[in-house]
Design an enzyme around this catalytic site. Structure first.
Site, PDB file in Angstrom:
ATOM      1  CE  LYS A  98     -25.088  -0.082  28.100  1.00  0.00           C
ATOM      2  NZ  LYS A  98     -24.977  -0.764  26.888  1.00  0.00           N
TER       3      LYS A  98
HETATM    4  C1  LIG Z   1     -25.415  -1.435  25.972  1.00  0.00           C
HETATM    5  C2  LIG Z   1     -24.471  -1.713  24.459  1.00  0.00           C
HETATM    6  C3  LIG Z   1     -24.859  -2.779  23.657  1.00  0.00           C
HETATM    7  C4  LIG Z   1     -25.412  -3.999  24.246  1.00  0.00           C
HETATM    8  O1  LIG Z   1     -25.229  -4.667  25.272  1.00  0.00           O
HETATM    9  P1  LIG Z   1     -26.252  -5.356  26.073  1.00  0.00           P
HETATM   10  O2  LIG Z   1     -25.682  -6.066  27.169  1.00  0.00           O
HETATM   11  O3  LIG Z   1     -26.438  -6.716  25.049  1.00  0.00           O
HETATM   12  O4  LIG Z   1     -27.554  -4.678  26.345  1.00  0.00           O
HETATM   13  C5  LIG Z   1     -24.020  -2.856  22.518  1.00  0.00           C
HETATM   14  N1  LIG Z   1     -23.190  -1.737  22.257  1.00  0.00           N
HETATM   15  C6  LIG Z   1     -22.905  -0.607  22.781  1.00  0.00           C
HETATM   16  C7  LIG Z   1     -22.253   0.514  22.488  1.00  0.00           C
HETATM   17  C8  LIG Z   1     -23.988  -0.503  24.278  1.00  0.00           C
HETATM   18  O5  LIG Z   1     -23.845   0.686  24.738  1.00  0.00           O
END
Ligand SMILES: *Cc1c(COP(=O)(O)O)cnc(C)c1O
Length: 311
Positions: A159
């Site tokens: 992320k």
């Molecule tokens: C954060 C995110 C998700 C979902 O992740 P979780 O851990 O379930 O919150 C899916 N795709 C993207 C691009 C994300 O940034």
């Protein structure tokens, strides 16, 4: 608008919300290398509050930083405690938690060797990300004209702040065209993920979701795959095409923000019966029971996914 709270955690201290500022020469602002998490805390049936899968989120934050070669100067345990402290300081029983690590001032080129890394933790109340009605009735989705990241251009498992420029472009395009969310294809044209959610389709008794190649490894995705097994569903991680999505019995998005959001339409084609699917609703209900410690699902083994903030 984000609802202001009392405190924000910065590098180990709780400071006043209005004091959590950064300088314009903060490296992350210029080039986008910063990492963050999205975590939720739920008010549970027993009156306590629990963060959902706290450990996994904090480990992923540190992994995102590792991928981006950012040295977060706090351990997993320290960050976990920081999150609980911030929620408690703000008296928040339920809400969203946003840890974000940024590269501070120093060198201004794209080689930030000794610039300090700062970690902030912000919390705020946040309801259903794609709307309450979205959760119950399902949302309308458009395949994006933008492609999701290639695995060797930006690091798709992290992320990383800058990765979300792609998400913003896609989301704006979809919303402007009258849809609720955009769905991006991967660089080879297979269904990948939404601007901030993973996707599942239902075909008969089988759940299908794209494999962990170029998608963000969602913690909600992982939770749903586990719960689906208990619901007697088969789960396969397999690439699929947009036309397979069009003809699926049901489809839904998963994510910390979006939780389990049914999809009722893709590119103006009705999915299934055009409302939230039955299997989707069963999965959604089990998920909410687990996060809130409710009923049968809330008991037993899934208690391990809840970190109570009064502990
Ligand atoms: C954060 C995110 C998700 C979902 O992740 P979780 O851990 O379930 O919150 C899916 N795709 C993207 C691009 C994300 O940034």
């Amino acid at each position: 608008m984000v609802q202001k709270a009392e405190k924000i955690w910065k590098n180990g201290n709780l400071i006043a919300w209005d004091d959590a500022n950064v300088h314009i020469l903060t490296h992350t602002i210029h080039y986008g290398l910063g990492v963050f998490e999205g975590i939720r805390c739920y008010a549970c049936e027993d009156g306590r509050s629990a963060v959902f899968r706290l450990r996994e989120h904090v480990v992923r934050l540190r992994n995102s930083a590792k991928i981006g070669e950012m040295d977060i100067p706090f351990s997993v345990e320290e960050i976990e405690q920081g999150i609980k402290d911030t929620l408690n300081a703000n008296g928040l029983k339920e809400g969203y938690i946003r840890p974000v690590a940024i590269i501070g001032e120093g060198v201004m080129g794209v080689h930030p060797q000794d610039n300090p890394v700062h970690l902030f933790i912000v919390t705020w109340p946040w309801g259903a990300y794609l709307g309450e009605e979205g959760l119950t009735k399902g949302i309308r989705v458009k395949i994006s004209s933008y492609t999701r990241h290639h695995v060797n251009i930006s690091m798709t498992k992290a992320k990383i702040c800058g990765n979300y420029v792609n998400s913003i472009l896609a989301k704006r395009e979809a919303v402007r065209a009258g849809y609720d969310e955009s769905l991006l294809l991967d660089t080879e044209g297979y269904v990948c993920e939404a601007s901030g959610e993973n996707i599942f389709i239902v075909e008969g008794n089988t759940l299908k979701t794209p494999p962990l190649t170029s998608i963000l490894p969602g913690i909600t995705r992982d939770s749903i795959m586990t719960l689906a097994g208990d619901l007697g569903l088969n789960v396969v991680e397999q690439r699929f095409t947009r036309d397979e999505l069009y003809t699926a019995d049901e489809a839904f998005f998963t994510g910390t923000a979006a939780e389990v959001t049914p999809i009722r339409e893709v590119d103006d084609r009705t999915i299934g019966k055009g409302s939230a699917g039955d299997i989707t609703l069963r999965i959604q209900s089990a998920f909410f029971d687990v996060v809130k410690g409710k009923g049968e699902w809330g008991k037993g083994e899934y208690a391990r996914w809840r970190s109570y903030i009064d502990e």
